[in-house]
Design an enzyme around this catalytic site. Sequence first.
Site, PDB file in Angstrom:
ATOM      1  N   HIS A  81      39.146  36.505  34.118  1.00 42.84           N
ATOM      2  CA  HIS A  81      38.683  35.821  35.329  1.00 42.84           C
ATOM      3  C   HIS A  81      37.742  34.697  34.895  1.00 42.84           C
ATOM      4  CE1 HIS A  81      36.289  35.289  39.037  1.00 42.84           C
ATOM      5  NE2 HIS A  81      37.294  35.858  39.684  1.00 42.84           N
ATOM      6  N   LYS A 132      32.719  44.389  45.830  1.00 43.70           N
ATOM      7  CA  LYS A 132      34.086  44.840  45.565  1.00 43.70           C
ATOM      8  C   LYS A 132      34.187  46.355  45.578  1.00 43.70           C
ATOM      9  CE  LYS A 132      35.155  40.917  42.513  1.00 43.70           C
ATOM     10  NZ  LYS A 132      36.014  40.011  43.280  1.00 43.70           N
TER      11      LYS A 132
END
Lengths: 427, 427, 167, 167
Positions: free
Chosen positions: B141, B244
């Site tokens: 990422h 998350k």
Amino acid sequence: MSMPSDTDRKPALFGSGDTGFDVNRIKADFPILRQKVNGHRLVYLDSAASSQKPQAVIDALDRYYSQINANIHRGLHTLSEKATAAYENTREHSARFIGGVKPEEIIFTNGATEAINLVASSWGGQNIGEGDEIVITEMEHHANLVPWVILAQRKKAVVKRIPLTPDGQLDLTDIENIVTPRTKLVAVGHMSNVLGTINPVQRLAELAHKNGALILADGAQAAPHMPVDVKQLGVDFYTFSAHKMLGPTGVGVLWARQELLEAMPPYNTGGEMIREVSFETVTWADVPHKFEAGTPNIAGVVAFHEALSYLEAIGMDKIREHAIALTGYAIDSLLKLDRLEIQGPLDPTLRGGAISFTDADIHPHDLSTFLDSRGIAIRAGHHCAQPLMRALGKVATARASLYVYNDEADIDALVDAIKQVRSYFGV
Amino acid sequence: MSMPSDTDRKPALFGSGDTGFDVNRIKADFPILRQKVNGHRLVYLDSAASSQKPQAVIDALDRYYSQINANIHRGLHTLSEKATAAYENTREHSARFIGGVKPEEIIFTNGATEAINLVASSWGGQNIGEGDEIVITEMEHHANLVPWVILAQRKKAVVKRIPLTPDGQLDLTDIENIVTPRTKLVAVGHMSNVLGTINPVQRLAELAHKNGALILADGAQAAPHMPVDVKQLGVDFYTFSAHKMLGPTGVGVLWARQELLEAMPPYNTGGEMIREVSFETVTWADVPHKFEAGTPNIAGVVAFHEALSYLEAIGMDKIREHAIALTGYAIDSLLKLDRLEIQGPLDPTLRGGAISFTDADIHPHDLSTFLDSRGIAIRAGHHCAQPLMRALGKVATARASLYVYNDEADIDALVDAIKQVRSYFGV
Amino acid sequence: MNDILDEMYRDIILDHYRSPRGKKLIDHADISSTGQNPSCGDEIAMQVTLDDGTVKDIHVGCTGCAISVASGSMLAEFVKGKSFEEVKKVAEVVKKMLKGEEIPDSDELGDIDALKGVRQFPVRIKCALLAWMTLIEGIQNFEKQKKAGPETVTTTEEDEQNAATDQ
Amino acid sequence: MNDILDEMYRDIILDHYRSPRGKKLIDHADISSTGQNPSCGDEIAMQVTLDDGTVKDIHVGCTGCAISVASGSMLAEFVKGKSFEEVKKVAEVVKKMLKGEEIPDSDELGDIDALKGVRQFPVRIKCALLAWMTLIEGIQNFEKQKKAGPETVTTTEEDEQNAATDQ
Ligand SMILES: Cc1ncc(COP(=O)(O)O)c(C=O)c1O
Ligand SMILES: Cc1ncc(COP(=O)(O)O)c(C=O)c1O
Ligand code: FES
Ligand code: FES
């Protein structure tokens, strides 16, 4: 794709057509003020540290998480678009709130501290060199002090300070020798969190610019308590924190002129702030996104909009008038007490409602512990301003700080309790 | 001074003595899932971007702001002490959650992105020099990529990458030539947000240490979805984001070994993180405070405790089992569709529930727009992993990502809608 | 109503605060030690004279809050005639007491036992510890020095105290 | 139920998407321009031949979503025979239309008017603009170059497009 509703709840003070400043109605909007602390009505006099939140802000968080929550910007689904719209709506609102700047010039951070660090690291890293001078003041909060001291150490630059007058204002007698062509930046608190002093930011901005320097104003205490127009102030950077102005924790704002932001390198890097990435090179997204790496505090930013609306519904002018009136009342009442000294200017038109004081006999920490047992929340300590404390010759002060939900009854409770404290300690 | 209550609300799945994994009961705890989107039941398949929040977390925010809110650490009044206790309680809880580390080793940031930036700037600034090598992977990422690319540029260091196998796992064939004595840091995603792949962090940790390097694992996707024990993994740094994993936005965690943290300079500077300040010098507070300048996201951190409690009440093992079962079901169902390709490993025991796929005829963005009109939230794009996209030869993929509140009915809705998409676009 | 407050500011504490023992300056010091409470900036300075390995006399000068002053006063009263071992042992007991841990037997503590109420006020624990940690550091430096050679060492930072309460 | 969706993916749009105009390659290019939609990475490339200051022929190669492909196809259909001024004018109209601003008179837009539905989908506005901004940039570079001297310039970044929609 409608926005979260935000106009259906007006502060209660406008409940029945009344446009005056009715603190009781405002108090009713703050659920925390209904509680008892140590058996007493909570008298919250620590808003300079963090303000309380009206129901509208609490509800906005609930509504966000119950109806909207999703990650922003890159989503192609309804929730993500709603979340993005709500987030960007607060950016526009913040831009209006400080005098109508461009929304792209508003950078969300996690607090005023990070906002100042961003400027010190990004702008300072690029623009401060050996021998350059950064001018701050003797009354700065550590947030507007430590980043500059560290930057100066790193760059072999010099931190100079504007000294204080005996009553806690900036002493500008020698200012022409302090702000000079060697100055690269003036970084000044707009309102002191210890002394309450409102500093002559506009005058300093002119002086900075005359010398080819930029100016940052730390608005953490001013933005909550008085109308702010950054263009009128003439500053280049302005920073503040949502949590001190009825908003959620974890949200800060950096405003800077667009040209400055465009020339500055990013601070944090990661997702949502790049244009193109390979293992060797990166190109950045446009401002403001360049400075908002990763998932921000979406819910906090969204709810901050309600805080701004609440403040505007009262009116920042009215808030300032209330502060002047109540600060005057508090100073008068406190000065009637024996052996008690107030730091900072006594004229309430020169200052905000953060009132630091010391009792000749009782240590500030004992005082605040005692007051707490009566439900009165004040703060004691160096208030993250050690150099100022040294200048004042104090290790610590007690500080009562006022906001929209405080009234004369709160001041009376404070003064009554201080009257009791000596007999409690038997001194 | 009691803590905010947190044990009086158990996830509904344990409502009636049942200890199985009952998704319907879990769904009932998430108010957002009750809503209709575009006239359809919301099918939320975008948890890899941000998860939804259970009522317990939303209530914790409300409770915090209605009963506790105050600034932390330096307060001498009841609210401030309660707020500090609640904030520190989450630190302890986070420390337990990742395998029982020391609470002082937990640093709160505003997200995983900031946590990685902190390490890159503070540790990296001190320990990476010219010619040093930082090893990452082809699937990172941007949050675990851009900070290292920028650090390498700044320090004239080199970023090397571990390539992928055709099915989206790390190709370790040549690893002994990638991780070498020149390596100073291995920075690897624990679980990929695009491919779902769970990487062999433990093996890489051994290899890194054998070569005298440290290892950081980006746990943004792993911490929410599987049991994590940082000591067992053998890593030096571990980072993740609350939002998350059922928690609020604006909260991240950096864990690092205490010796490392103690040797590292601070990242942001300001209030609450110093010992002593003058205009010339600063000495730092002890860890963790050294790294938490200014007012943090107190409410967010406090509410994150409830998210961790919710996950633990289900059980991280059970959550992983559910992910394996449901990911397997989803992959099987998707592969039955024509002209659809899944990126990443197909064996659900090797991966998490972030499932990227591409349809040969429909652009991912058209697909996600269409699905959204059916109430199905997926994400399309490069998922902040441009180098991975290039390696996959795709501009974008569609991604459905699963969590505790998803079930087979959600997958069936997804697959049904994909079946309709071609006829809608007439291709 | 003010039970907790009165729990901390017990009469014994207030008595020590109002008339601190150990105020009298002493003219010769075998051990000098200063300490600062990093959470508030308050300071303490003490001088100790020794007599055959035990504390003969002590001066304590504390500019802090009632708790720190009272704690310093109790320390001054307690340590006279005690050996280093006894001082260290009681300092450990004070630390435990303030952390809310079980302590063996509080009879011999005398007045010091009154510091117990402070544990309800986490931010004030450092106040109660200040004097004790400063003395222990002074003793430890004295011992190190005796091994190394003669020369007075003074200390200003209370790291152990931080470690004890900074969680 | 799917009104908004059908508002964006109108029949005209889907028709252009399924059979894009301007697909045929052309062998000579007076203007070559490429653009990328930074929000998704999709790309477009176009070649234009000129005839006495007007667009004679155009090739549009777009690898994006239905909206970007349809918009590029509409552009290809529209611009043939148009002067630079006419092209710039309609590009401005498209931009305004997508921002939801009032536009003067949409009769002459023909198919292009169907892009209106996109404004309900903020993230897709860049898709609809991609072709137009890329052509305008190509024309502007051509004009600059004509002033400066001959040599083909190709562009890859769509800054104006960003500025138009990045708020
Ligand atoms: C004048 C001033 N500047 C900066 C700050 C830092 O704000 P924050 O802690 O929200 O980052 C404060 C907060 O106390 C302040 O009073
Ligand atoms: C693997 C991975 N790492 C890091 C991040 C960054 O997390 P945040 O945006 O919360 O900072 C993400 C979020 O998408 C991720 O998926
Ligand atoms: S408040 Fe400083 S020692 Fe107690
Ligand atoms: S999604 Fe890429 S151009 Fe439309």
